[in-house]
Design a protein around this motif. Structure first.
Motif, mmCIF file in Angstrom:
data_model
loop_
_atom_site.group_PDB
_atom_site.id
_atom_site.type_symbol
_atom_site.label_atom_id
_atom_site.label_comp_id
_atom_site.label_asym_id
_atom_site.label_seq_id
_atom_site.Cartn_x
_atom_site.Cartn_y
_atom_site.Cartn_z
ATOM 1 N N UNK A 114 45.480 119.185 -85.656
ATOM 2 C CA UNK A 114 44.456 118.192 -85.991
ATOM 3 C C UNK A 114 44.894 116.806 -85.524
ATOM 4 N N UNK A 115 43.904 115.958 -85.289
ATOM 5 C CA UNK A 115 44.136 114.541 -84.955
ATOM 6 C C UNK A 115 45.062 114.386 -83.748
ATOM 7 N N UNK A 116 44.703 115.051 -82.661
ATOM 8 C CA UNK A 116 45.452 114.914 -81.418
ATOM 9 C C UNK A 116 44.490 114.488 -80.319
ATOM 10 N N UNK A 117 45.056 113.935 -79.267
ATOM 11 C CA UNK A 117 44.284 113.567 -78.087
ATOM 12 C C UNK A 117 44.829 114.320 -76.889
ATOM 13 N N UNK A 118 43.938 114.687 -75.998
ATOM 14 C CA UNK A 118 44.336 115.426 -74.804
ATOM 15 C C UNK A 118 44.343 114.487 -73.596
ATOM 16 N N UNK A 119 45.462 114.464 -72.892
ATOM 17 C CA UNK A 119 45.618 113.626 -71.714
ATOM 18 C C UNK A 119 46.140 114.469 -70.562
ATOM 19 N N UNK A 120 45.801 114.076 -69.328
ATOM 20 C CA UNK A 120 46.434 114.742 -68.189
ATOM 21 C C UNK A 120 47.903 114.340 -68.083
#
Length: 496
Positions: free
Chosen positions: A349-355
């Motif tokens: 939960x509460x994560x962000x996805x980045x390249x």
């Protein structure tokens, strides 16, 4: 003389001319400096692809590689010694046999003769037991008769004593009655001893019958062992039988593999192993998916993690894990297959996805401020998933640069180009373990040589597996997952 004077004058002019021009330029620059703008020109603005950080519920997928094994494999060994007189037609490598199927027969002549002899011994012991029971019955009847006779003799002696008291019997008659009673007592004792002997004979006959039955069972078991049977449904391998061949006891004749009892053994790093543990430090029974690549076709089988290896091998790193497969018995998966294992971890939960191009190894990212200037922020890396990175401790709702170019740094002004974003959904976002392409990359010369050297020096690989991996590395386009796995092993070896 005049020529020399002219030459000197020319040299003086050529020397003083540039110096005077330089002094004039310098004075002019100082005189006009306050009227010129500082910085020497307009600030350069770079174009950068950015995206808005959004809080997601992601489900990471861990990628590993392993080998399919069978946890139910039986060595077919000869149960008896003798000559093979019959071999089943499907007793061959790769053939499928059913449960309790007959595979081979060893010459049963001698075991059949032993069983016939044992049957005769059982019949003789049965007759002996019957005779002992009849003898015991007769001995019991004779004992009863002797006891009745003794009772009569006792009554006769009592009458003689009464007559003696009245004067009608002599002492000789009383003595004769006493001798008859004594003989009757002796007869009762003899008959009792015969009855005891008869009962003991029954016990001995029972023991003889039991021994005969044991001998018969052993003979029948020996005859049963002349036929090799399959205890369960499975596939045959390593078959070594020839009709007419002499085999010894416990000689290996083949192996039987249960195609429905499969598991995969795969190794993970210590960091990956920590992601597979629950709050109590126990291994989570996480679901897995095993993928076998057969050219352009892929075979998949579901399963779940079952356990970790009991020990860490010498010179090894990480943990060896075992996942039980829920494979169809008709699946083409076989023990020894090299497969990719995709482990579905618990949701984050509460994560962000980045390249991966947007973040450094230590978690630094470039954020876009209100004045379109970049500022550096340190995020906490939670997972690395192929070309994607899951991070926490980031300012959600603000924009981040998707690719850190050499000209980008804190304080640089940019022109943001918002990247296309997928529409939000209600469920967790599943982060794939590899990018959505054909899964293959082109290797540079030095990188390819490094991978080939690492595979050749790997001691755990069998010759067949090593040749297969080297063949893949020689292709123009190499599977990305294989490259990442080998490079991860190289980093682990250097770190240790």
């Amino acid at each position: 003389m005049i020529f020399r004077a002219l030459l000197g004058l020319v040299l003086v002019v050529l020397t003083l001319g540039p110096l005077g021009y330089g002094a004039y330029t310098l004075m002019d620059a100082k005189r006009n400096a306050p009227s010129r703008p500082k910085g020497g020109g307009e600030e350069r603005v770079h174009i950068a692809n950015v995206k808005t950080l959004k809080s997601l519920q992601a489900q990471p997928v861990m990628l590993a590689y392993g080998e399919v094994r069978s946890w139910r494999t039986l060595e077919l060994r000869a149960p008896a010694a003798g000559r093979l007189v019959e071999v089943a037609q499907n007793f061959r490598d790769g053939a499928e046999v059913g449960s309790d199927a007959s595979l081979a027969v060893i010459d049963p002549a001698d075991p059949t003769a032993r069983r016939t002899d044992a049957e005769a011994v059982v019949a003789e012991a049965t007759a002996e037991l019957a005779e002992a029971r009849e003898a015991a019955q007769v001995a019991g009847q004779e004992l009863q008769a002797a006891e009745r006779q003794r009772a009569l003799r006792a009554q006769s002696l009592a009458r003689q004593k009464q007559l003696r008291e009245k004067g009608f019997a002599t002492a000789a008659e009383i003595e004769t009655a006493e001798l008859s009673l004594a003989n009757a007592d002796q007869t009762v004792r003899n008959r009792a001893q015969m009855a005891i002997a008869a009962r003991n004979r029954i016990e001995r006959a029972n023991l003889g019958l039991k021994r005969a039955n044991v001998t018969l069972e052993d003979a029948e078991r020996g005859l049963f062992d002349t036929r090799l049977r399959a205890p369960f449904r499975g596939l045959l391998t390593n078959v070594q039988v020839v009709l007419g061949r002499l085999v010894s006891v416990n000689e290996k004749m083949g192996e039987l593999v249960d195609p429905s009892a499969l598991e995969v053994a795969f190794r993970v790093s210590n960091r990956q192993f920590s992601h597979l543990l629950d709050d109590r430090g126990q291994v989570n029974k996480l679901p897995v998916k095993v993928v076998l690549e057969l050219g352009e076709r892929k075979v998949e089988a579901p399963g779940h993690i079952e356990r970790a290896d009991a020990v860490v091998g010498a010179g090894q790193s990480g943990r060896l894990m075992f996942a039980r497969l829920d494979a169809d018995p008709n699946s083409v998966l076989r023990p020894g297959d090299f497969v990719a294992v995709r482990i579905q971890e618990e949701s984050l939960d509460n994560v962000a996805e980045l390249p991966a191009t947007a973040i450094t190894e230590d978690g630094r990212i470039l954020m876009v401020g209100k004045d379109q200037r970049l500022s550096e922020h340190r995020a906490r890396i939670v997972r690395r998933q192929g070309d994607a990175v899951l991070v926490r401790d980031v300012p959600f709702g603000e924009q981040v640069v998707l690719e850190r170019l050499p000209q980008f740094a804190a304080g640089v002004r940019i022109k943001a180009s918002l990247a296309d974003e997928a529409p939000a959904s209600g469920g967790p976002v599943r982060v794939a373990a590899a990018p959505a392409d054909d899964g293959k990359i082109i290797l540079e010369g030095k990188r390819r040589e490094l991978l080939v050297t690492a595979v050749k020096s790997a001691k755990r690989l069998s010759d067949e597996r090593r040749a297969w991996i080297l063949g893949l590395l020689e292709q123009e386009r190499v599977p990305r997952q294989l490259v990442e796995r080998i490079e991860a092993r190289i980093r682990e070896a250097r770190g240790s």
